[in-house]
Design a protein around this motif. Structure first.
Motif, PDB file in Angstrom:
ATOM      1  N   TYR A   1       0.841  -1.199   0.000  1.00  0.00           N
ATOM      2  CA  TYR A   1       0.000   0.000   0.000  1.00  0.00           C
ATOM      3  C   TYR A   1       0.877   1.250   0.000  1.00  0.00           C
ATOM      4  N   ASP A   2       0.500   2.212  -0.814  1.00  0.00           N
ATOM      5  CA  ASP A   2       1.186   3.493  -0.902  1.00  0.00           C
ATOM      6  C   ASP A   2       0.360   4.513  -0.130  1.00  0.00           C
ATOM      7  N   ARG A   3       0.819   4.835   1.091  1.00  0.00           N
ATOM      8  CA  ARG A   3       0.059   5.752   1.954  1.00  0.00           C
ATOM      9  C   ARG A   3       0.007   7.163   1.385  1.00  0.00           C
ATOM     10  N   LYS A   4       1.102   7.597   0.781  1.00  0.00           N
ATOM     11  CA  LYS A   4       1.152   8.969   0.282  1.00  0.00           C
ATOM     12  C   LYS A   4       0.151   9.190  -0.836  1.00  0.00           C
ATOM     13  N   ASN A   5       0.010   8.210  -1.720  1.00  0.00           N
ATOM     14  CA  ASN A   5      -0.891   8.338  -2.868  1.00  0.00           C
ATOM     15  C   ASN A   5      -2.199   7.579  -2.686  1.00  0.00           C
ATOM     16  N   ASN A   6      -2.358   6.944  -1.506  1.00  0.00           N
ATOM     17  CA  ASN A   6      -3.601   6.260  -1.159  1.00  0.00           C
ATOM     18  C   ASN A   6      -4.015   5.244  -2.232  1.00  0.00           C
ATOM     19  N   ARG A   7      -3.119   4.315  -2.511  1.00  0.00           N
ATOM     20  CA  ARG A   7      -3.438   3.306  -3.526  1.00  0.00           C
ATOM     21  C   ARG A   7      -2.781   1.975  -3.175  1.00  0.00           C
ATOM     22  N   ARG A   8      -3.436   0.895  -3.553  1.00  0.00           N
ATOM     23  CA  ARG A   8      -2.886  -0.436  -3.350  1.00  0.00           C
ATOM     24  C   ARG A   8      -1.838  -0.733  -4.409  1.00  0.00           C
ATOM     25  N   LEU A   9      -0.792  -1.472  -4.019  1.00  0.00           N
ATOM     26  CA  LEU A   9       0.304  -1.783  -4.923  1.00  0.00           C
ATOM     27  C   LEU A   9       0.291  -3.225  -5.397  1.00  0.00           C
ATOM     28  N   MET A  10      -0.459  -4.086  -4.684  1.00  0.00           N
ATOM     29  CA  MET A  10      -0.462  -5.514  -5.017  1.00  0.00           C
ATOM     30  C   MET A  10      -1.893  -6.041  -4.990  1.00  0.00           C
ATOM     31  N   SER A  11      -2.185  -6.932  -5.897  1.00  0.00           N
ATOM     32  CA  SER A  11      -3.486  -7.601  -5.898  1.00  0.00           C
ATOM     33  C   SER A  11      -3.455  -8.765  -4.917  1.00  0.00           C
ATOM     34  N   CYS A  12      -4.618  -9.348  -4.629  1.00  0.00           N
ATOM     35  CA  CYS A  12      -4.680 -10.519  -3.755  1.00  0.00           C
ATOM     36  C   CYS A  12      -3.828 -11.657  -4.325  1.00  0.00           C
ATOM     37  N   GLY A  13      -3.872 -11.829  -5.642  1.00  0.00           N
ATOM     38  CA  GLY A  13      -3.096 -12.892  -6.269  1.00  0.00           C
ATOM     39  C   GLY A  13      -1.597 -12.683  -6.099  1.00  0.00           C
ATOM     40  N   GLU A  14      -1.152 -11.451  -6.243  1.00  0.00           N
ATOM     41  CA  GLU A  14       0.272 -11.147  -6.068  1.00  0.00           C
ATOM     42  C   GLU A  14       0.711 -11.336  -4.622  1.00  0.00           C
ATOM     43  N   ILE A  15      -0.169 -10.969  -3.692  1.00  0.00           N
ATOM     44  CA  ILE A  15       0.142 -11.168  -2.274  1.00  0.00           C
ATOM     45  C   ILE A  15       0.253 -12.651  -1.967  1.00  0.00           C
ATOM     46  N   PHE A  16      -0.692 -13.442  -2.468  1.00  0.00           N
ATOM     47  CA  PHE A  16      -0.677 -14.890  -2.236  1.00  0.00           C
ATOM     48  C   PHE A  16       0.596 -15.512  -2.802  1.00  0.00           C
ATOM     49  N   GLN A  17       1.011 -15.042  -3.959  1.00  0.00           N
ATOM     50  CA  GLN A  17       2.219 -15.592  -4.572  1.00  0.00           C
ATOM     51  C   GLN A  17       3.438 -15.282  -3.711  1.00  0.00           C
ATOM     52  N   TYR A  18       3.522 -14.052  -3.196  1.00  0.00           N
ATOM     53  CA  TYR A  18       4.677 -13.688  -2.369  1.00  0.00           C
ATOM     54  C   TYR A  18       4.708 -14.500  -1.079  1.00  0.00           C
ATOM     55  N   ARG A  19       3.567 -14.590  -0.428  1.00  0.00           N
ATOM     56  CA  ARG A  19       3.537 -15.256   0.884  1.00  0.00           C
ATOM     57  C   ARG A  19       3.397 -16.773   0.752  1.00  0.00           C
ATOM     58  N   GLN A  20       3.457 -17.280  -0.474  1.00  0.00           N
ATOM     59  CA  GLN A  20       3.422 -18.711  -0.756  1.00  0.00           C
ATOM     60  C   GLN A  20       2.110 -19.353  -0.306  1.00  0.00           C
ATOM     61  N   GLY A  21       1.033 -18.654  -0.616  1.00  0.00           N
ATOM     62  CA  GLY A  21      -0.299 -19.172  -0.320  1.00  0.00           C
ATOM     63  C   GLY A  21      -0.644 -19.134   1.154  1.00  0.00           C
ATOM     64  N   ILE A  22      -1.582 -19.977   1.515  1.00  0.00           N
ATOM     65  CA  ILE A  22      -1.996 -20.114   2.916  1.00  0.00           C
ATOM     66  C   ILE A  22      -1.229 -21.283   3.514  1.00  0.00           C
ATOM     67  N   GLN A  23      -0.550 -21.036   4.627  1.00  0.00           N
ATOM     68  CA  GLN A  23       0.225 -22.108   5.222  1.00  0.00           C
ATOM     69  C   GLN A  23       0.282 -21.966   6.742  1.00  0.00           C
ATOM     70  N   PHE A  24       0.408 -23.102   7.393  1.00  0.00           N
ATOM     71  CA  PHE A  24       0.525 -23.142   8.847  1.00  0.00           C
ATOM     72  C   PHE A  24       1.827 -23.857   9.197  1.00  0.00           C
ATOM     73  N   LEU A  25       2.924 -23.130   9.088  1.00  0.00           N
ATOM     74  CA  LEU A  25       4.190 -23.694   9.484  1.00  0.00           C
ATOM     75  C   LEU A  25       4.261 -23.701  11.005  1.00  0.00           C
TER      76      LEU A  25
END
Length: 202
Positions: free
Chosen positions: A173-197
């Motif tokens: 999220y870009d606070r200065k410009n009040n806009r999201r930088l990543m979609s849900c799909g991009e977030i899921f890809q970065y965090r490697q989906g849902i996991q319970f390590l």
């Protein structure tokens, strides 16, 4: 203290710098824990399947993203120079029981449950003296309540919590410009989906 309350001027407090530099948080950190607006992607359980025994070794897991500075996190840094993101974490509640969960009130986003408020109430406190030691510690039992909107939709009892950082924070999220930088799909890809390590696997 919510990191938004730091404002856009001044310097980063030493206590907050110590808090965000950790990779594991526990009971001693509760007063500084900031779960407001944290997205929770899933809930997991380990241990006894009967949620009736408060003394059982049952654990409740949250797969969530926790607010952390992106980049350097040093005391005295100008706040306006800091960037914030979300770090994928596993939040563990030990000795969990009496779980109630209702997602009917959660309308924040369609890809996760978002925490708005939380509180915990002390149910009982039992003094415990380890063998051969004079100092006394306490076993405490808490009632936890989380809400995504105006009323609690997740409640349970637990003895203590630990939170483990799994990955560095991402900036979504870009606070200065009040806009999201990543979609849900991009977030899921970065965090490697849902996991319970589990902690013993980290």
């Amino acid at each position: 203290m919510h990191y938004y309350n730091l404002g856009t001027s001044g310097v980063f407090p030493e206590l907050m710098a110590q808090h965000y530099s950790k990779t594991v948080w526990g009971e001693e950190d509760y007063d500084l824990m900031d779960w407001h607006d944290c997205p929770v992607y899933g809930f997991g359980f380990r241990g006894e399947t009967e949620w009736v025994n408060p003394d059982a070794d049952t654990e409740l897991y949250f797969d969530l993203d926790y607010p952390c500075p992106v980049g350097p996190c040093e005391p005295g840094m100008p706040v306006e120079e800091m960037e914030w993101g979300l770090a994928p974490c596993t939040l563990v509640f030990k000795g969990a029981s009496d779980l109630f969960l209702s997602l009917a009130n959660n309308s924040c986003y369609d890809c996760f449950y978002e925490i708005l408020n939380w509180e915990r109430t002390l149910l009982r406190e039992t003094p415990v003296s380890p063998q051969g030691k004079t100092e006394c510690r306490y076993d405490r039992r808490w009632k936890w309540q989380f809400s995504s909107e105006t009323k609690p939709d997740l409640t349970f009892e637990a003895s203590e919590f630990k939170q483990y950082k799994r990955l560095p924070p991402y900036r979504n999220y870009d606070r200065k410009n009040n806009r999201r930088l990543m979609s849900c799909g991009e977030i899921f890809q970065y965090r490697q989906g849902i996991q319970f390590l589990f902690p013993d696997l980290l």
